[in-house]
Design a protein around this motif. Structure first.
Motif, PDB file in Angstrom:
ATOM      1  N   LYS A  89      32.477  13.001 -69.570  1.00 37.76           N
ATOM      2  CA  LYS A  89      31.806  13.608 -67.814  1.00 37.76           C
ATOM      3  C   LYS A  89      32.638  14.121 -67.017  1.00 37.76           C
ATOM      4  CE  LYS A  89      28.007   9.879 -67.932  1.00 37.76           C
ATOM      5  NZ  LYS A  89      27.453   8.711 -67.286  1.00 37.76           N
ATOM      6  N   GLU A  90      34.095  13.657 -67.207  1.00 45.46           N
ATOM      7  CA  GLU A  90      34.549  14.199 -66.168  1.00 45.46           C
ATOM      8  C   GLU A  90      35.494  15.716 -65.937  1.00 45.46           C
ATOM      9  OE1 GLU A  90      38.960  12.771 -63.797  1.00 45.46           O
ATOM     10  OE2 GLU A  90      37.294  11.421 -65.397  1.00 45.46           O
ATOM     11  N   ALA A 102      33.143   7.710 -69.976  1.00 45.15           N
ATOM     12  CA  ALA A 102      33.374   8.582 -67.770  1.00 45.15           C
ATOM     13  C   ALA A 102      34.172   9.949 -68.848  1.00 45.15           C
ATOM     14  CB  ALA A 102      33.682   7.373 -68.268  1.00 45.15           C
ATOM     15  N   GLU A 103      35.368   9.731 -69.619  1.00 49.85           N
ATOM     16  CA  GLU A 103      36.244  10.811 -69.642  1.00 49.85           C
ATOM     17  C   GLU A 103      35.822  12.364 -69.705  1.00 49.85           C
ATOM     18  OE1 GLU A 103      39.892   9.971 -71.589  1.00 49.85           O
ATOM     19  OE2 GLU A 103      40.168   8.509 -71.199  1.00 49.85           O
ATOM     20  N   LYS A 154      33.862  18.879 -64.339  1.00 45.73           N
ATOM     21  CA  LYS A 154      34.869  19.970 -63.846  1.00 45.73           C
ATOM     22  C   LYS A 154      34.820  21.458 -64.647  1.00 45.73           C
ATOM     23  CE  LYS A 154      39.854  20.144 -64.998  1.00 45.73           C
ATOM     24  NZ  LYS A 154      41.106  20.593 -65.728  1.00 45.73           N
TER      25      LYS A 154
END
Lengths: 232, 232
Positions: free
Chosen positions: A20-21, A17-18, A25
């Motif tokens: 992808k985040e 998830a991180e 961004k």
DNA sequence: TGGTACACTAAACGCCGTTAATAAAGTGAT
DNA sequence: ATCACTTTATTAACGGCGTTTAGTGTACCA
């Protein structure tokens, strides 16, 4: 089966998830070309090579983002439709159209990822096309709901099932058995009519011509509803 | 003034042409990301650094290609219109629409360059926007030719000049002094209606749904002509 | 014929994706 | 608690990229 969300699996999920985040961004800030494994790793305090434990390749990471975007858009569509009864055909058309533009303008980076990029001969992996189909089906849904009101000029059309690709025909006939092939052609035309103004807006072309690009889209949506014989 | 096409200048021109040619080839083969200074230099038997004698930067080279593409498309439009007398409004609309799709499908790489790429906050240099305006004007031309036939439902519209950007209003009023602001809104709507199907086709989305994407476009063009009150 | 403007090369810098070898750490069974 | 193991991460390297800088040869013009 998967009753054991082991500690390892949980951490892994979170790391994914991180990643992808951070990728999203970068995408928002500098476009698809700005998605950089080294940049993402820097942001997470890791080495670029470590990311290969989570994604096979940079392209696969981007494909995953694309599939996520499609699914997010499809979720929006389905949520908007779930709130409206089947008989309110005009409202349902409007709902899908509005949801589409609203999401696209709110997530321009994701929109570009889905509809703007893509190499000439590149065909996306299956999960991406599958997610894309969900969006298509939402539109087909509202057309199906409006089909009985459509004027004869639209329904009379020499379209055949063989005019369309199987990957569209099969799920369409399965989900909407009563629809004739003409409805597929109409759906594609409406699709193009929705995408045109939104693409021009997201890609920045409309904003150079008109102060409020949403005006163009609003009128186009009303014209679509009118075309379907759903006015007043 | 420039009466002396010196030998040096001639060679220089030719080298520039070769660079563009190699860039276009790379563009067609592997998309915008495939345009590589080192690759171009390799093809021409030079060093990458030598290219900096002809273009300030890779981005500027790409911008030049974009301007060329816009101008090529605009030339096609103007050539198509020059062959048709002003009174054949329907034919002129069809001509611009057909020219647009034909060129786009024949030059998908150039089309992507113009309408698909572009960074989020990136605004193109002046020669690009100027060339883009030529295309816009061709469309405005045919709308102007059809405006008198347009039904009241289209002409009655609360559009104001202030709804549009000056960069569009100024050349539009200069070239077509009799046009009301509503005609600009109509032009933008038609623009979106043309671009939607063509973008979907060039980006490969339509081909996954329908065997012959041109069907969608053909019907849309006829609908536009009908909307303008130009049928039969 | 000399000098100068131009076209080009060579080498380097700091990015990038990707791979291979390797070390550390968590996991589970004995 | 110890062992074997899997999982996760690191380091170092390869080749390719855009771009800059310094230097080289060559075509042009006085």
């Amino acid at each position: 089966m998967e009753t054991k969300p082991t500690r390892r699996a949980r951490l892994r999920q979170q790391t994914i998830a991180e990643i992808k985040e951070a990728a999203l961004k970068a995408l928002a800030e500098s476009g698809p070309a700005g998605i950089t494994l080294r940049g993402i790793a820097r942001e997470l305090g890791m080495t670029a090579a470590a990311l290969y434990g989570y994604f096979d390749t940079r392209d696969q990471l981007i494909s995953t983002l694309a599939a996520d975007a499609y699914n997010e858009l499809a979720d929006s569509h389905e949520a908007a439709l779930a709130a409206l009864p089947p008989e309110e055909a005009a409202s349902r058309v409007r709902a899908v159209c509005d949801t589409f533009r609203t999401w696209s303008v709110a997530n321009p980076a994701a929109f570009r990822l889905i509809y703007g990029d893509g190499l000439p001969g590149f065909s996306p992996p299956e999960d991406v096309t599958k997610a894309a189909r969900r969006c298509c089906m939402a539109l087909l849904d509202v057309v199906a709901g409006a089909w009985d009101h459509a004027p004869a000029a639209i329904r009379d059309d020499e379209a055949e099932w063989s005019d369309f690709q199987e990957s569209l025909v099969t799920p369409a006939r399965e989900q909407f058995p009563h629809l004739p092939p003409q409805a597929l052609g109409l759906t594609l035309r409406i699709w193009g009519r929705m995408y045109g103004p939104v693409m021009l807006e997201v890609f920045g072309h409309l904003g150079q011509q008109i102060v409020d690009p949403s005006q163009v889209y609003r009128r186009e949506v009303e014209a679509i509803i009118e075309m379907l014989g759903l006015s007043e």
